[in-house]
Design an enzyme around this catalytic site. Sequence first.
Site, PDB file in Angstrom:
ATOM      1  N   LYS A   1       0.870  -1.175   0.000  1.00  0.00           N
ATOM      2  CA  LYS A   1       0.000   0.000   0.000  1.00  0.00           C
ATOM      3  C   LYS A   1       0.905   1.222   0.000  1.00  0.00           C
ATOM      4  CE  LYS A   1      -3.528   2.390   2.661  1.00  0.00           C
ATOM      5  NZ  LYS A   1      -4.497   2.294   3.751  1.00  0.00           N
TER       6      LYS A   1
ATOM      7  N   LYS B   1      -2.081  -1.575  -4.002  1.00  0.00           N
ATOM      8  CA  LYS B   1      -2.926  -0.381  -3.950  1.00  0.00           C
ATOM      9  C   LYS B   1      -2.062   0.869  -4.024  1.00  0.00           C
ATOM     10  CE  LYS B   1      -5.742   2.012  -0.638  1.00  0.00           C
ATOM     11  NZ  LYS B   1      -6.138   2.134   0.720  1.00  0.00           N
TER      12      LYS B   1
HETATM   13  C1  PBG Z   1      -7.396   3.280   5.580  1.00  0.00           C
HETATM   14  C2  PBG Z   1      -7.609   3.203   4.118  1.00  0.00           C
HETATM   15  C3  PBG Z   1      -7.418   4.198   3.145  1.00  0.00           C
HETATM   16  C4  PBG Z   1      -7.874   3.654   1.937  1.00  0.00           C
HETATM   17  C5  PBG Z   1      -8.267   2.355   2.193  1.00  0.00           C
HETATM   18  N1  PBG Z   1      -8.078   2.092   3.544  1.00  0.00           N
HETATM   19  C6  PBG Z   1      -6.948   5.591   3.272  1.00  0.00           C
HETATM   20  C7  PBG Z   1      -5.563   5.873   3.615  1.00  0.00           C
HETATM   21  O1  PBG Z   1      -4.719   4.983   3.784  1.00  0.00           O
HETATM   22  O2  PBG Z   1      -5.275   7.055   3.771  1.00  0.00           O
HETATM   23  C8  PBG Z   1      -7.921   4.373   0.612  1.00  0.00           C
HETATM   24  C9  PBG Z   1      -8.967   3.862  -0.337  1.00  0.00           C
HETATM   25  C10 PBG Z   1      -9.279   4.793  -1.469  1.00  0.00           C
HETATM   26  O3  PBG Z   1      -8.646   5.838  -1.673  1.00  0.00           O
HETATM   27  O4  PBG Z   1     -10.210   4.460  -2.220  1.00  0.00           O
HETATM   28  N2  PBG Z   1      -6.069   3.304   5.994  1.00  0.00           N
END
Ligand code: PBG
Length: 342
Positions: free
Chosen positions: A209, A262
């Site tokens: 991520k 992601k």
């Molecule tokens: C929570 C989380 C996030 C997303 C998914 N889980 C936000 C972040 O990490 O700031 C982003 C999903 C999206 O942008 O569609 N940590």
Amino acid sequence: MHPRPTTALPGNFPTRRPRRLRQSESMRALVREQHLRADQFIYPLFVSERISAPVAISSMPGQYNWPVAALAAEAERIAATGVRAVLLFGIPEEKDAIGSSSWSPDGGVQQAIKAIKRAVPEMVVMTDVCLCEYTSHGHCGVLLQSGDHILIDNDPSLELLARQAVSHAAAGADVVAPSDMMDGRVGYIRAALDREGLTNTAIMAYSAKYASAFYGPFREAADSTPQVGDRRSYQMDPANGREALREVELDIAEGADILMIKPATLYLDVLARVRDRVDLPLAAYHVSGEYAMLKAAVERGWLDERRAALEALTAIRRAGADLIITYYAPDAALWLSAEQGF
Ligand code: PBG
């Protein structure tokens, strides 16, 4: 007059003609390498404890914050499109320093899991496991030190994440998906689930991520923007590809059942490299910013929405994803079923 060769063709004239297989839609369909199907999609849903009617998310046209009471009908609508999996995010009434409302047995997500399972028992219910929506500071772990120097305390965060994951699983979630990027959380959550007898709950790890600018609309929707600092001390540096392979190896060793990359479309190289290395199911998250960019261009009449969205999703499959988490899930499922046959 168009020139037409009638005499012998020069020796280097192309005899291999890929266009032979592109002449009709039926021929193209025969040789098509990738197919999108509704059952590859996972649809994110925002469950809010603060509202009593759906509230539109302005930077994500077509998406809503949902009160629990509206979710049974929404789950039925989603299922009717052919989509068979949802991923829940919680927006709590109460926040505190450690996100304790996230493991409340009657929290919004816990109630939503039950409501969806009651309405559509065959729906696969996944939950995002993270602290950022539940902490007053908006970080995904325990905040040790604030000010200029943000310090997130890794190991105490694991215990809190595990409580949340166990609480989701106990409420009936089929899959828990930790998105916090703390080290060791997959193994820690697996052990906690197993200790509680929740051995059938799967873990989908947000393995790679990235600290991406493309989560902006999500943070508006989930009210999870960090109050100070950013997430770069725990989410990955967008410049790093090889590091994703190391993250993936760790998650596999710790017991992840599904791996995830992601965002998706800016990270197709990462997806392809991970695909080459692993045989676990691989998911990609087409995130809020990727969705918002398409929507914004469509609203201006600059892109054809159906074609652009299906092309993006197809590219994610081509790069190696088995599963796609996408805000387009129900729309794409309907577009695909309308396309079948002649
Ligand atoms: C929570 C989380 C996030 C997303 C998914 N889980 C936000 C972040 O990490 O700031 C982003 C999903 C999206 O942008 O569609 N940590």
